[in-house]
Design a protein around this motif. Structure first.
Motif, mmCIF file in Angstrom:
data_model
loop_
_atom_site.group_PDB
_atom_site.id
_atom_site.type_symbol
_atom_site.label_atom_id
_atom_site.label_comp_id
_atom_site.label_asym_id
_atom_site.label_seq_id
_atom_site.Cartn_x
_atom_site.Cartn_y
_atom_site.Cartn_z
ATOM 1 N N ILE A 1 0.860 -1.179 0.000
ATOM 2 C CA ILE A 1 0.000 0.000 0.000
ATOM 3 C C ILE A 1 0.900 1.234 0.000
ATOM 4 O O ILE A 1 1.989 1.220 0.597
ATOM 5 N N PRO A 2 0.495 2.318 -0.658
ATOM 6 C CA PRO A 2 1.363 3.495 -0.752
ATOM 7 C C PRO A 2 1.518 4.254 0.549
ATOM 8 O O PRO A 2 2.395 5.103 0.672
ATOM 9 N N THR A 3 0.661 3.977 1.532
ATOM 10 C CA THR A 3 0.709 4.738 2.777
ATOM 11 C C THR A 3 1.563 4.081 3.850
ATOM 12 O O THR A 3 1.499 4.486 5.007
ATOM 13 N N ALA A 4 2.341 3.043 3.484
ATOM 14 C CA ALA A 4 3.141 2.363 4.499
ATOM 15 C C ALA A 4 4.091 3.333 5.189
ATOM 16 O O ALA A 4 4.248 3.303 6.410
ATOM 17 N N ARG A 5 4.767 4.192 4.437
ATOM 18 C CA ARG A 5 5.652 5.198 5.013
ATOM 19 C C ARG A 5 5.363 6.580 4.460
ATOM 20 O O ARG A 5 6.236 7.450 4.457
ATOM 21 N N THR A 6 4.124 6.771 3.990
ATOM 22 C CA THR A 6 3.792 8.028 3.328
ATOM 23 C C THR A 6 2.434 8.522 3.789
ATOM 24 O O THR A 6 1.488 7.739 3.946
ATOM 25 N N ILE A 7 2.356 9.843 3.992
ATOM 26 C CA ILE A 7 1.071 10.506 4.226
ATOM 27 C C ILE A 7 0.595 10.981 2.858
ATOM 28 O O ILE A 7 1.095 11.975 2.320
ATOM 29 N N GLU A 8 -0.324 10.273 2.279
ATOM 30 C CA GLU A 8 -0.756 10.545 0.911
ATOM 31 C C GLU A 8 -1.985 11.441 0.916
ATOM 32 O O GLU A 8 -3.066 11.054 1.377
ATOM 33 N N GLU B 1 -4.063 1.337 8.635
ATOM 34 C CA GLU B 1 -4.169 2.532 7.821
ATOM 35 C C GLU B 1 -5.198 3.467 8.438
ATOM 36 O O GLU B 1 -6.254 3.032 8.919
ATOM 37 N N ARG B 2 -4.874 4.751 8.401
ATOM 38 C CA ARG B 2 -5.705 5.733 9.064
ATOM 39 C C ARG B 2 -6.033 6.870 8.110
ATOM 40 O O ARG B 2 -5.398 7.046 7.077
ATOM 41 N N LEU B 3 -7.027 7.664 8.518
ATOM 42 C CA LEU B 3 -7.439 8.842 7.784
ATOM 43 C C LEU B 3 -6.989 10.066 8.571
ATOM 44 O O LEU B 3 -7.041 10.073 9.813
ATOM 45 N N GLY B 4 -6.521 11.093 7.870
ATOM 46 C CA GLY B 4 -6.020 12.280 8.539
ATOM 47 C C GLY B 4 -6.455 13.562 7.860
ATOM 48 O O GLY B 4 -6.862 13.570 6.692
ATOM 49 N N MET B 5 -6.376 14.650 8.613
ATOM 50 C CA MET B 5 -6.683 15.984 8.105
ATOM 51 C C MET B 5 -5.505 16.894 8.404
ATOM 52 O O MET B 5 -5.081 17.006 9.557
ATOM 53 N N LEU B 6 -4.969 17.551 7.385
ATOM 54 C CA LEU B 6 -3.836 18.461 7.549
ATOM 55 C C LEU B 6 -4.337 19.899 7.509
ATOM 56 O O LEU B 6 -5.116 20.273 6.622
ATOM 57 N N ARG B 7 -3.909 20.697 8.478
ATOM 58 C CA ARG B 7 -4.242 22.117 8.521
ATOM 59 C C ARG B 7 -3.058 22.882 9.080
ATOM 60 O O ARG B 7 -2.098 22.288 9.589
ATOM 61 N N VAL B 8 -3.119 24.200 8.996
ATOM 62 C CA VAL B 8 -1.999 25.041 9.428
ATOM 63 C C VAL B 8 -2.294 25.592 10.816
ATOM 64 O O VAL B 8 -3.371 26.145 11.066
ATOM 65 N N VAL B 9 -1.328 25.440 11.729
ATOM 66 C CA VAL B 9 -1.370 26.022 13.071
ATOM 67 C C VAL B 9 -0.134 26.894 13.225
ATOM 68 O O VAL B 9 0.987 26.376 13.260
ATOM 69 N N ASP B 10 -0.352 28.206 13.276
ATOM 70 C CA ASP B 10 0.761 29.157 13.264
ATOM 71 C C ASP B 10 1.589 28.923 11.992
ATOM 72 O O ASP B 10 1.088 29.078 10.895
ATOM 73 N N ASP B 11 2.843 28.525 12.139
ATOM 74 C CA ASP B 11 3.692 28.264 10.969
ATOM 75 C C ASP B 11 4.008 26.779 10.821
ATOM 76 O O ASP B 11 5.011 26.404 10.204
ATOM 77 N N VAL B 12 3.150 25.935 11.387
ATOM 78 C CA VAL B 12 3.389 24.490 11.378
ATOM 79 C C VAL B 12 2.199 23.789 10.744
ATOM 80 O O VAL B 12 1.048 24.221 10.903
#
Length: 353
Positions: free
Chosen positions: A87-94, A150-161
């Protein structure tokens, strides 16, 4: 800022862009943990990891993973087996999509992490993704593998991170069937107005000002017992009256919330009109001119107690001495006030209209 140990190394897959990152826990647990002891002598109760076949305690290095089949057979699974999954997500956040933040149901929110750029070459693509998220005002939906699944995630910006929130899969959210009240209830507009007033009175709060009172109380209790002192007893709460009226409960809540914030008592809350109850009107308005003659008539006859002037412009009762000499004149004047009782001695047998 102290260096936080990363728990996972991999990369963010952003189309053809790969961003090497390290996964760092964004939260920490401040709960006070307790140990189990033997109550008779205070001895520590420990859990030992014992092999059932050899009946001996084993070390952590001897412990691995296995899947238990339906018949009880153990199928060993190693970290290498999990790392080589196709699976492509083994070491990757796709990253699979970009959506508005309000599309994410808060029920799906799970653990939170910070994504740190891993090395100098990762700084440029990391900054590119961060600024793209800022300008689009969207969040990135991604898939990744962590701790054997395998998990589901949400990426957002907090300050400069760039932060990542683990999300539960949609099929992991239970449908709230049978949870809502089954009884049909009607809420009046006035009750909603009072609820709005209570919300406005409580106002907003800076979450940074909130703290764990329970944990502080436990720490004080532990400190007192460690120094041989008796822990302070908590004051018993005053028994509150049972409130059966929802309106009374809302009004009392608004009043107490205003008092706790040091605001003035009374006054109508915003959007709520104060209920004004008119006082009962007096049967007889005070009149200075007729006060003396009225009291005289009251002392002389019992019927005068029941008869009171209805009009504020009524003429006062005639004086006692001039009753006989001005009998005809009095009768003429009394037609305007037929209910007024004259003095006892001058009461005629015939009532005038």
């Amino acid at each position: 800022m102290r260096q936080v140990r990363s728990i996972w190394n991999g990369a963010i897959s952003f189309g053809l862009v790969s961003i090497p990152i390290k996964l760092v826990n964004a939260t920490e647990n401040h709960s006070i943990s307790f140990r189990q002891i033997h109550t008779e002598d205070g001895g520590r109760i420990r859990y030992r990891k014992v092999c059932e076949l050899e009946d001996r305690e084993v070390t952590q290095s001897e412990i691995g993973k296995a899947y238990e089949d339906a018949d009880g057979t153990m199928i060993p699974i190693t970290d290498e087996d999990l790392a080589q999954l196709p699976i492509p997500t083994a070491r990757t956040i796709e990253i699979v999509a970009f959506v508005p933040a309000d599309r994410i149901d808060p029920l799906q929110m799970d653990a939170a992490y910070y994504l740190s750029a891993n090395g100098v070459p990762a700084a440029k693509p990391y900054t590119l993704l961060r600024e793209a998220l800022k300008r689009s005002q969207k969040v990135a939906i991604a898939k990744y593998a962590l701790r054997g699944r395998e998990r589901l995630g949400m990426l957002r910006v907090v300050d400069d991170v760039i932060a990542m929130h683990g999300l539960l899969w949609p099929d992991e959210i239970r449908v709230p069937e049978g949870v809502a009240p089954e009884t049909s209830v009607t809420v009046r507009d006035k009750e909603l107005d009072l609820a709005d007033a209570l919300m406005d009175t409580l106002g907003e709060v800076d979450l940074a000002d909130l703290h764990d009172d329970y944990r502080e109380a436990v720490e004080e209790m532990i400190t007192a017992k460690a120094s041989g002192e008796q822990p302070a007893a908590s004051p018993s709460p005053a028994p509150g009256a049972k409130v059966l009226d929802l309106m009374a409960a809302l009004e009392k809540s608004v009043r107490e919330a205003k008092e706790s914030r040091g605001e003035e008592k009374g006054g109508a809350e915003r959007g709520v009109k104060a209920e004004v109850r008119p006082l009962s009107p007096r049967a007889t308005p005070k009149q200075t001119p007729g006060k003396k003659s009225t009291s005289t008539a009251t002392k002389k006859t019992t019927t005068a107690k029941k008869s009171q002037p209805q009009s504020a412009t009524s003429a006062p009762a005639p004086a006692k001495k001039s009753t006989r000499t001005t009998k005809k004149t009095t009768a003429t004047k009394s037609t305007a006030t037929p209910k007024k009782s004259p003095a006892k001695r001058a009461t005629p047998r015939k009532r005038t209209a």
